[in-house]
Design a protein around this motif. Structure first.
Motif: not given
Length: 366
Positions: A19-20, A32-33, A316-321, A325-329
């Motif tokens: 995801f990074k 990177d938050l 699910p938290c990984w869906d949010t991650v 990540a697709d937004l660069g965050i």
């Protein structure tokens, strides 16, 4: 012999790498938050103190210089409300993570002893228990724990990751209960000076501990309030008998902050102006990120103190991650802090103003 690493969970941050990479590929670069590492400069008065102590060829002392102990005592009385503190009530350590990870070993805990910590918690509490081969148990309310075999009770207020603050009344009840059952309380208070919608109280405050430090120790760090994560400067404060035993163990183990770090800590603890200035930076970043997340349909729970926003889209938290990540965050999945966090993400405030602006722009409704 089994490797010590066999006792430990998989290092969670490794799972964030894909995801990074996604976030880093964003045309505007990654925001990177995820990790709460300071990014602002070390205050000049602290840098000057470090440089002035650079010519330190001899071994430093584990207990710290008299000047450092004076500064620790004065800070605990000024900022925590502690009373009648002496040098025997303080002990510098080499960063708070080292202390958390190795405390159960240094306390002599082992199989059959229990270490308790919040259900949503910094993973190193569990790691410390595993390193000592002690049992570990997560709690929602410490007063509902079975005290049998419970030797070490971790409190964390303000909380990492949730930012929740335990009230003075809650702390008072917990300390009284632990004393009744002979349970040692260690309170991780590293974010205490970063209250936003609550005013965090220390377990060392006389209205919590009744003026006695028996059975209680507070853990504090200079990493967040003074931007000194790279210096590894933290300390313990509280029960002189517990700290005296730890001092002897740490002398044998050579666990000593460097002499320049000790001098820098004196400067950091003796000045409140730089702490106020840093708070103002974080307050502005917090407001901007909070507004942007709410505008994206997130719900934020707790987060009344500390350096994080505990946010959810009820998925699910990984869906949010992945979405962010697709937004660069890049953010941290809540399940890093226990299964109870599996629909949340932790959003750190520790990025520059420019990166905050980039994040808010990407989160803005289209």
């Amino acid at each position: 012999m089994s490797a010590v690493s066999d006792r430990l969970p998989v290092f969670p941050w490794d799972k964030l790498e894909p995801f990074k990479a996604t976030a880093a590929a964003h045309p505007g670069g990654i925001v990177d938050l995820s990790v709460g590492t300071p990014v602002d400069p070390v205050p000049q008065l602290i840098q000057k103190a470090l440089v002035a102590a650079a010519d330190s060829p001899g071994y430093p002392t584990v207990w710290g210089t008299p000047e450092l102990r004076d500064a620790l005592v004065a800070w605990c009385e000024r900022r925590l409300g502690a009373r009648d503190f002496t040098h025997r009530n303080v002990l510098p350590v080499v960063g708070s993570k080292e202390l958390v990870a190795w405390l159960p070993v240094q306390l002599g805990l082992g199989p059959g002893d229990k270490v308790a910590y919040p259900r949503l918690a910094y993973p190193t509490y569990e790691v410390g228990a595993r390193l000592a081969r002690a049992d570990h148990v997560a709690y929602d309310d410490p007063l509902e724990l079975d005290p049998a075999g419970l030797k070490l009770l971790w409190l964390n207020s303000p909380s990492n990751p949730t930012g929740r603050v335990l009230s003075q009344q809650e702390l008072t009840r917990i300390v009284a209960w632990a004393r009744e059952h002979g349970i040692l309380v260690f309170a991780d208070e590293c974010y205490l000076e970063l209250g936003w919608e609550a005013d965090p109280v220390s377990v060392l405050h006389p209205e919590v501990c009744g003026g006695s430090y028996e059975g209680i120790v507070a853990v504090h760090s200079l990493s967040k309030r003074s931007n000194l994560a790279g210096y590894r400067a933290a300390f313990l404060a509280g029960d002189s008998a517990v700290l005296g035993d730890l001092l002897q163990i740490r002398k044998h183990g050579g666990m000593m902050p460097s002499a320049p770090t000790q001098a820098a800590a004196v400067a950091a603890l003796s000045d409140d102006t730089h702490v106020h200035e840093q708070r103002e930076r974080y307050a502005a970043r917090r407001q901007a990120l909070r507004d942007a997340l709410l505008g994206q349909g997130f719900r934020i729970e707790h987060s009344e103190a500390g350096l994080y926003l505990w946010a959810t889209r009820d998925e699910p938290c990984w869906d949010t991650v992945a979405h962010l990540a697709d937004l660069g965050i890049l953010v941290t999945p809540g399940d890093f802090y226990g299964p109870a966090g599996n629909t949340f993400v932790r959003v750190a405030l520790t990025v520059t103003d420019e990166r905050v602006q980039a994040a808010t722009h990407r989160l803005a409704p289209r």
